[in-house]
Design a protein around this motif. Structure first.
Motif, short mmCIF file in Angstrom:
data_model
loop_
_atom_site.label_atom_id
_atom_site.label_comp_id
_atom_site.label_asym_id
_atom_site.label_seq_id
_atom_site.Cartn_x
_atom_site.Cartn_y
_atom_site.Cartn_z
N ARG A 189 -1.70 -6.31 10.09
CA ARG A 189 -0.47 -6.77 10.75
C ARG A 189 -0.54 -8.26 11.03
O ARG A 189 0.44 -8.99 10.85
N ILE A 213 1.88 -11.13 9.64
CA ILE A 213 2.56 -12.08 10.53
C ILE A 213 2.27 -13.51 10.09
O ILE A 213 3.18 -14.35 10.02
N PRO A 239 4.53 -11.79 17.07
CA PRO A 239 5.31 -10.80 16.32
C PRO A 239 6.81 -11.01 16.46
O PRO A 239 7.57 -10.71 15.53
N VAL A 240 7.25 -11.54 17.59
CA VAL A 240 8.68 -11.75 17.81
C VAL A 240 9.20 -12.84 16.87
O VAL A 240 10.24 -12.68 16.20
N ASP A 254 9.08 -11.69 13.23
CA ASP A 254 10.20 -10.82 12.90
C ASP A 254 11.47 -11.65 12.69
O ASP A 254 12.26 -11.38 11.77
N ARG A 277 11.20 -13.50 9.36
CA ARG A 277 11.38 -12.62 8.21
C ARG A 277 12.85 -12.59 7.79
O ARG A 277 13.18 -12.49 6.61
N LYS A 278 13.72 -12.68 8.77
CA LYS A 278 15.16 -12.64 8.50
C LYS A 278 15.75 -14.03 8.28
O LYS A 278 16.91 -14.16 7.90
#
Length: 680
Positions: free
Chosen positions: A135, A139, A253-254, A257, A260-261
């Motif tokens: 993970r 990241i 992680p926030v 994420d 990623r978009k």
């Protein structure tokens, strides 16, 4: 017989106890397994099933139970007189059977269950660690995909900005640190402004360092005009987001994420960049009992290449500071009209605090302290007699500096550039500056011109030597790409493109006062300017009035483009056996020759070099293989050559160069079409 019946009942209880132990072990193992995610659970089950040690332990326990079962099922005395006769032996047998069950339960409870649970726990732990590492890698890969710039305060590009003299700017540095921890709504955004050379960048850099030393969270973007990525407004927010993810584990992680978009580059408007990558992730910290104080530092925003979007960026930052209570933002800039007007007209003006470095009461005292320290150090280490022969030198230089730290630094360095000539150099400075007071920029320009003229007094009479000096200056101040954006050019690298390293070393040595140079100059000594105002001076014809020294950007790119093309047509270079400097410059030339051409002023010399390259090696370059390998795809190489052809049509005389480029590009397009057809 009744005793045997009681013994049998006791055995039943022992068997029930064994069953409960097995159930307990099963529940414990089940709980451990169920605490994992579905993917982790499957990996753990596979690991357990393949565990040899665990399999042996379970098999041994099963074998023990089978033996007990066989013993219990063995036919015994069916007739009454046999049961009577063998009552005592049966009692012993039952007691022995009960003992075996107890031993099995004990062994399993003390060893088996512990081992099974240990195996399960270790397998689960190992699986969790594998997934955690994976993970984290995912990241990091996502964060690395952000289009960032090497613009943090810790970047090696900012070494020249980290030289704040000991004991100077103490008051303002203390005020900034206190501001960062205060909860003053009216000062959430701090604007530190002043003309070039007043020490804004050094103060901002020292502020970042002091916050880090206090274990406070500080992220930064230092704009650098000469570096395309460090002056690109579209890289600011991705860079800040990346640093936040590195500094705050909760946000990794926030932000990943969100990244990623996130669409990189200019496809996302600045407001969407800020909202997606920064403000939304920061709002997740509001749920913490004590959100950490966070400081953003932006230096040199006046050096932003996207001036049309600069005001938008500033407005977005002010809004973010208003909406996020634990965020503080420091902005250091020159007082350019568009920047100051935008901030003064901001709807968030009430949270903005302005501070003018030119009005700082202690600025001259700090400069006096710096100058005295440098002159006293010269007296100790260089046997200088300046303070003896010119006892008022400190006061005179402080007055001439007029609040400009960079002037004081360059001037004191120039004094000791040549041993035993510091008194003569001092007199030259006083005479030249006294006659040309002017603005802060004019004072710096005059200082730079004096240094350049006195650095190469004999070269001005030798056109070839002066041409080489001009080439070195062009490589020094013209915008470069790739690894040369982040690393200073050196003598051995320039030697690879035809500029003697001995001459480059001489230029570096003569320009020590405007460069960052420590110790003895060698062929590998990198050239890095001490302040952005020096290359800006050399690049601006309205400021650098000596045509022999002026390096306007189109001319500088023409010189560099010609140098790279001349290297690429050399057939005597064996890349596998070449020196490191030649390999590096070959890689730079294959990757960026056309970029310099597209920014260049056409000259006959450049035209000849480009024509030679087109006729001999352009086809090789477009195939991007072997020693011509680069980061370009075949399609990108064709696109680059097409742009060069268009440049030729616009800038060059009609001498057939554009047609030659057309022919090479057309042949390469046909080759690619054939390759695509074969792959279908």
């Amino acid at each position: 017989m009744r005793a045997n019946i009681r013994t049998k009942r006791d055995i039943v209880r022992r068997v029930e106890a064994l069953v409960k132990l097995l159930e307990s072990c099963s529940n414990n193992v089940k709980g451990e397994i169920e605490s994992l995610t579905l993917d982790e659970r499957q990996v753990t089950m596979n690991d357990l099933q393949s565990s040899r040690d665990l399999r042996q332990q379970v098999d041994a326990f099963i074998e023990t139970l089978k033996n007990i079962l066989l013993a219990a099922q063995e036919p015994r005395h069916e007739k009454w007189f046999q049961r009577l006769w063998f009552m005592q032996p049966d009692s012993d047998f039952l007691n022995d059977l009960g003992g075996k069950i107890d031993n099995a339960r004990s062994d399993f409870g003390l060893v088996g269950e512990i081992r099974i649970r240990r195996h399960v726990e270790e397998a689960a732990k190992a699986t969790r660690e594998i997934y955690r590492v994976q993970r984290e890698k995912d990241i990091q890969d996502i964060l690395n995909g952000l289009e960032t710039a090497n613009a943090s305060w810790q970047s090696a590009l900012l070494d020249s900005k980290s030289l704040l003299h000991e004991g100077t700017r103490v008051a303002i540095r203390g005020d900034l640190v206190q501001w960062a921890v205060d909860d003053d709504f009216n000062k959430r955004v701090y604007i530190l402004y002043g003309q070039a050379g007043m020490g804004k960048s050094s103060i901002a850099h020292a502020f970042c360092r002091e916050l880090q030393q206090q274990s406070r969270i500080v992220v930064s973007f230092f704009f650098i005009r000469e570096h395309s990525t460090c002056s690109d407004v579209y890289r600011v927010f991705p860079t800040i987001a990346y640093q936040l993810a590195e500094a705050i584990p909760h946000l990794r992680p926030v932000i990943a994420d969100a990244a990623r978009k996130h669409q990189p580059g200019h496809e996302k408007a600045l407001d969407q960049q800020l909202k997606t990558l920064i403000t939304k992730p920061l709002r997740t910290l509001e749920n913490l009992a004590a959100p950490p104080g966070i400081t953003f530092v932006f230096d040199g925003v006046d050096e932003c290449a996207n001036q049309s979007l600069l005001n938008t960026m500033l407005q977005l930052l002010c809004t973010a500071a208003r909406e996020i209570p634990f965020l503080r933002i420091l902005i250091a800039t020159r007082p350019e009209a568009n920047i100051m007007d935008s901030l003064n007209a901001s709807k968030d003006f009430r949270i903005i605090h302005m501070r003018d470095l030119q009005k700082e009461a202690g600025a001259n005292e700090d400069i006096r302290l710096f100058i005295r320290g440098e002159l006293e150090k010269g007296a100790l280490t260089k046997e200088s007699k300046l303070l003896i022969e010119r006892p008022d030198a400190v006061e005179i230089l402080t007055k001439l500096a007029a609040g400009l730290f960079i002037w004081a630094r360059v001037a004191t360095s120039f004094l000791f550039q040549t041993k035993y000539l510091e008194v003569d150099n001092f007199d030259i400075l006083v005479e030249s500056q006294g006659a040309n007071a002017g603005t802060e920029i004019q004072k710096l320009d005059n200082l730079y011109m004096i240094i350049l003229q006195y650095s190469f007094p004999t070269f001005s009479k030798d056109s070839m030597q002066m041409h080489h000096v001009h080439q070195v200056l062009a490589w020094l101040v013209t915008t470069k790409f790739g690894f040369l954006q982040n690393e200073g050019i050196s003598g051995d690298l320039l030697d690879a493109v035809g500029i003697p390293s001995s001459l480059t070393m001489h230029v570096i040595d003569r320009l020590r006062s405007v460069l960052v140079v420590e110790g003895e100059v060698t062929p590998t000594t990198p050239i890095t300017v001490c302040h952005a105002s020096f290359p800006q001076f050399l690049l601006d014809p309205s400021r650098c009035t000596n045509s022999a020294l002026l390096v306007d950007p189109p001319s500088g790119n023409a010189l560099i483009a010609k140098s790279t093309l001349d290297l690429l047509v050399r057939d005597d270079i064996n890349i596998r056996e070449a020196q490191r400097s030649i390999i590096l410059m070959w890689q730079y030339s294959t990757g960026h020759w056309y970029r310099h051409v597209l920014l260049a002023l056409y000259t006959d010399e450049l035209g000849k070099s480009l024509r030679h390259f087109v006729d001999t090696h352009l086809s090789d370059w477009m195939r991007t293989s072997g020693k011509w390998s680069s980061d370009h795809t075949p399609i990108e190489a064709v696109d680059a050559c097409t742009k060069v052809r268009d440049w030729c049509k616009k800038e060059c005389p009609d001498d057939g160069l554009a047609r030659a480029l057309d022919n090479v590009v057309a042949r390469r397009v046909q080759e690619l079409a054939v390759e695509v057809g074969r792959s279908l």
